[in-house]
Design a protein around this motif. Sequence first.
Motif, PDB file in Angstrom:
ATOM      1  N   ASP A  28       0.852  -1.185   0.000  1.00  0.00           N
ATOM      2  CA  ASP A  28       0.000   0.000   0.000  1.00  0.00           C
ATOM      3  C   ASP A  28       0.887   1.235   0.000  1.00  0.00           C
ATOM      4  N   VAL A  29       0.635   2.147  -0.920  1.00  0.00           N
ATOM      5  CA  VAL A  29       1.390   3.393  -0.992  1.00  0.00           C
ATOM      6  C   VAL A  29       0.573   4.485  -0.306  1.00  0.00           C
ATOM      7  N   VAL A  30       1.114   5.016   0.786  1.00  0.00           N
ATOM      8  CA  VAL A  30       0.430   6.014   1.603  1.00  0.00           C
ATOM      9  C   VAL A  30       1.057   7.374   1.321  1.00  0.00           C
ATOM     10  N   ASN A  31       0.295   8.266   0.704  1.00  0.00           N
ATOM     11  CA  ASN A  31       0.809   9.578   0.335  1.00  0.00           C
ATOM     12  C   ASN A  31       0.441  10.597   1.409  1.00  0.00           C
ATOM     13  N   ARG A  32       1.454  11.209   2.002  1.00  0.00           N
ATOM     14  CA  ARG A  32       1.245  12.273   2.980  1.00  0.00           C
ATOM     15  C   ARG A  32       2.032  13.501   2.519  1.00  0.00           C
ATOM     16  N   GLY A  33       1.520  14.127   1.465  1.00  0.00           N
ATOM     17  CA  GLY A  33       2.105  15.352   0.943  1.00  0.00           C
ATOM     18  C   GLY A  33       1.250  16.539   1.345  1.00  0.00           C
ATOM     19  N   PHE A  34       1.885  17.673   1.638  1.00  0.00           N
ATOM     20  CA  PHE A  34       1.183  18.845   2.138  1.00  0.00           C
ATOM     21  C   PHE A  34       1.621  20.050   1.310  1.00  0.00           C
ATOM     22  N   GLY A  36       2.539  23.408  -0.237  1.00  0.00           N
ATOM     23  CA  GLY A  36       2.866  24.698   0.338  1.00  0.00           C
ATOM     24  C   GLY A  36       3.532  24.647   1.696  1.00  0.00           C
ATOM     25  N   TYR A  37       3.671  23.446   2.290  1.00  0.00           N
ATOM     26  CA  TYR A  37       4.251  23.330   3.623  1.00  0.00           C
ATOM     27  C   TYR A  37       5.772  23.339   3.563  1.00  0.00           C
ATOM     28  N   ASN A  38       6.381  23.987   4.558  1.00  0.00           N
ATOM     29  CA  ASN A  38       7.836  23.965   4.682  1.00  0.00           C
ATOM     30  C   ASN A  38       8.239  22.958   5.766  1.00  0.00           C
ATOM     31  N   THR A  39       9.535  22.825   5.992  1.00  0.00           N
ATOM     32  CA  THR A  39       9.983  21.827   6.967  1.00  0.00           C
ATOM     33  C   THR A  39       9.649  22.223   8.406  1.00  0.00           C
ATOM     34  N   ASP A  40       9.496  23.519   8.683  1.00  0.00           N
ATOM     35  CA  ASP A  40       9.049  23.924  10.024  1.00  0.00           C
ATOM     36  C   ASP A  40       7.714  23.255  10.337  1.00  0.00           C
ATOM     37  N   TRP A  41       6.800  23.314   9.396  1.00  0.00           N
ATOM     38  CA  TRP A  41       5.460  22.764   9.604  1.00  0.00           C
ATOM     39  C   TRP A  41       5.466  21.241   9.501  1.00  0.00           C
ATOM     40  N   CYS A  42       6.229  20.695   8.552  1.00  0.00           N
ATOM     41  CA  CYS A  42       6.266  19.235   8.394  1.00  0.00           C
ATOM     42  C   CYS A  42       6.890  18.554   9.604  1.00  0.00           C
ATOM     43  N   ARG A  43       7.838  19.213  10.241  1.00  0.00           N
ATOM     44  CA  ARG A  43       8.433  18.661  11.462  1.00  0.00           C
ATOM     45  C   ARG A  43       7.365  18.493  12.543  1.00  0.00           C
ATOM     46  N   LEU A  44       6.427  19.435  12.603  1.00  0.00           N
ATOM     47  CA  LEU A  44       5.334  19.331  13.565  1.00  0.00           C
ATOM     48  C   LEU A  44       4.340  18.242  13.165  1.00  0.00           C
ATOM     49  N   LEU A  45       4.176  18.031  11.881  1.00  0.00           N
ATOM     50  CA  LEU A  45       3.193  17.075  11.383  1.00  0.00           C
ATOM     51  C   LEU A  45       3.651  15.625  11.454  1.00  0.00           C
ATOM     52  N   LEU A  46       4.941  15.380  11.303  1.00  0.00           N
ATOM     53  CA  LEU A  46       5.418  14.009  11.136  1.00  0.00           C
ATOM     54  C   LEU A  46       4.996  13.078  12.276  1.00  0.00           C
ATOM     55  N   PRO A  47       5.087  13.471  13.547  1.00  0.00           N
ATOM     56  CA  PRO A  47       4.632  12.536  14.593  1.00  0.00           C
ATOM     57  C   PRO A  47       3.174  12.130  14.429  1.00  0.00           C
ATOM     58  N   SER A  48       2.317  13.061  14.021  1.00  0.00           N
ATOM     59  CA  SER A  48       0.912  12.731  13.817  1.00  0.00           C
ATOM     60  C   SER A  48       0.732  11.803  12.630  1.00  0.00           C
ATOM     61  N   VAL A  49       1.504  12.035  11.580  1.00  0.00           N
ATOM     62  CA  VAL A  49       1.446  11.153  10.407  1.00  0.00           C
ATOM     63  C   VAL A  49       1.822   9.738  10.806  1.00  0.00           C
ATOM     64  N   LEU A  50       2.908   9.594  11.552  1.00  0.00           N
ATOM     65  CA  LEU A  50       3.354   8.259  11.947  1.00  0.00           C
ATOM     66  C   LEU A  50       2.343   7.594  12.876  1.00  0.00           C
ATOM     67  N   ALA A  51       1.671   8.385  13.695  1.00  0.00           N
ATOM     68  CA  ALA A  51       0.693   7.813  14.617  1.00  0.00           C
ATOM     69  C   ALA A  51      -0.485   7.200  13.881  1.00  0.00           C
ATOM     70  N   THR A  52      -0.809   7.727  12.699  1.00  0.00           N
ATOM     71  CA  THR A  52      -1.960   7.211  11.955  1.00  0.00           C
ATOM     72  C   THR A  52      -1.633   5.964  11.156  1.00  0.00           C
ATOM     73  N   ILE A  53      -0.354   5.702  10.912  1.00  0.00           N
ATOM     74  CA  ILE A  53       0.014   4.528  10.107  1.00  0.00           C
ATOM     75  C   ILE A  53       1.042   3.671  10.829  1.00  0.00           C
ATOM     76  N   ARG A  54       1.047   3.765  12.135  1.00  0.00           N
ATOM     77  CA  ARG A  54       2.049   3.031  12.916  1.00  0.00           C
ATOM     78  C   ARG A  54       1.983   1.532  12.611  1.00  0.00           C
TER      79      ARG A  54
END
Length: 233
Positions: A28-34, A36-54
């Motif tokens: 399964d290919v899980v796309n989590r692209g955002f 307009g987001y920069n790495t400041d925002w993606c750094r905040l998002l990554l833990p939540s992303v991992l929590a949904t597909i742990r």
Amino acid sequence: MHAIELDQILLFGDSLTQLADAYVRKLDVVNRGFSGYNTDWCRLLLPSVLATIRPTPRVRIRLVTVLLGANDAADARYRANLDAMLALLRAELPDARVVLITPPPVHNSRAREMSDSRSAERTTALVAPYRAACFALAAAHGVQCLDTWDLFLGPGFDVNDIPALEQRLDPILEDGVHFGAAGNSALFEGLVRLIKREGPELDHETMPQPVEFWNLVDPARADETIFAHARRD
């Protein structure tokens, strides 16, 4: 009971649309692209992303691609943010193969035409430190680095020759920064080559699939032949 849960590929930061087709019925290919987001925002998002597909005892994340940098305006923060995200991925997914993808070179004049007052200026010269950061961080974290500059331009291309650079990038970058169809194809092919070389167990052409192709199913023995490759309880 036949178990046919599919392991996963996580695409973080940008989509590699052709991967979903290549790995159909295999991963399964899980796309989590955002956009307009920069790495400041993606750094905040990554833990939540991992929590949904742990990962679970039955499903693993086998491959993670990380492609960020098109929307960053400070290479020092980019490096620090990417360093933190790679550290999190290695800690949370120690068995996953991680591929860091460099932000692509820029079609300077097209990017200038497409930018607005809120956008930071993007040129190939300004992106070069981001590319260098990817090389350094990939080495530091023991992950693979896929270089879009070599993919799109070829080794040793003179990026200071702006007319030649822009001519080469014309069919690749649709707005000067983001991939068009030709860019997506080149990136997909480059990633496939890297996987074949560094992680052949993830080669989409040779990976087994959990259910058989329809034309190989024996109607008289459907239960046995449909699940010929399935994991079993």
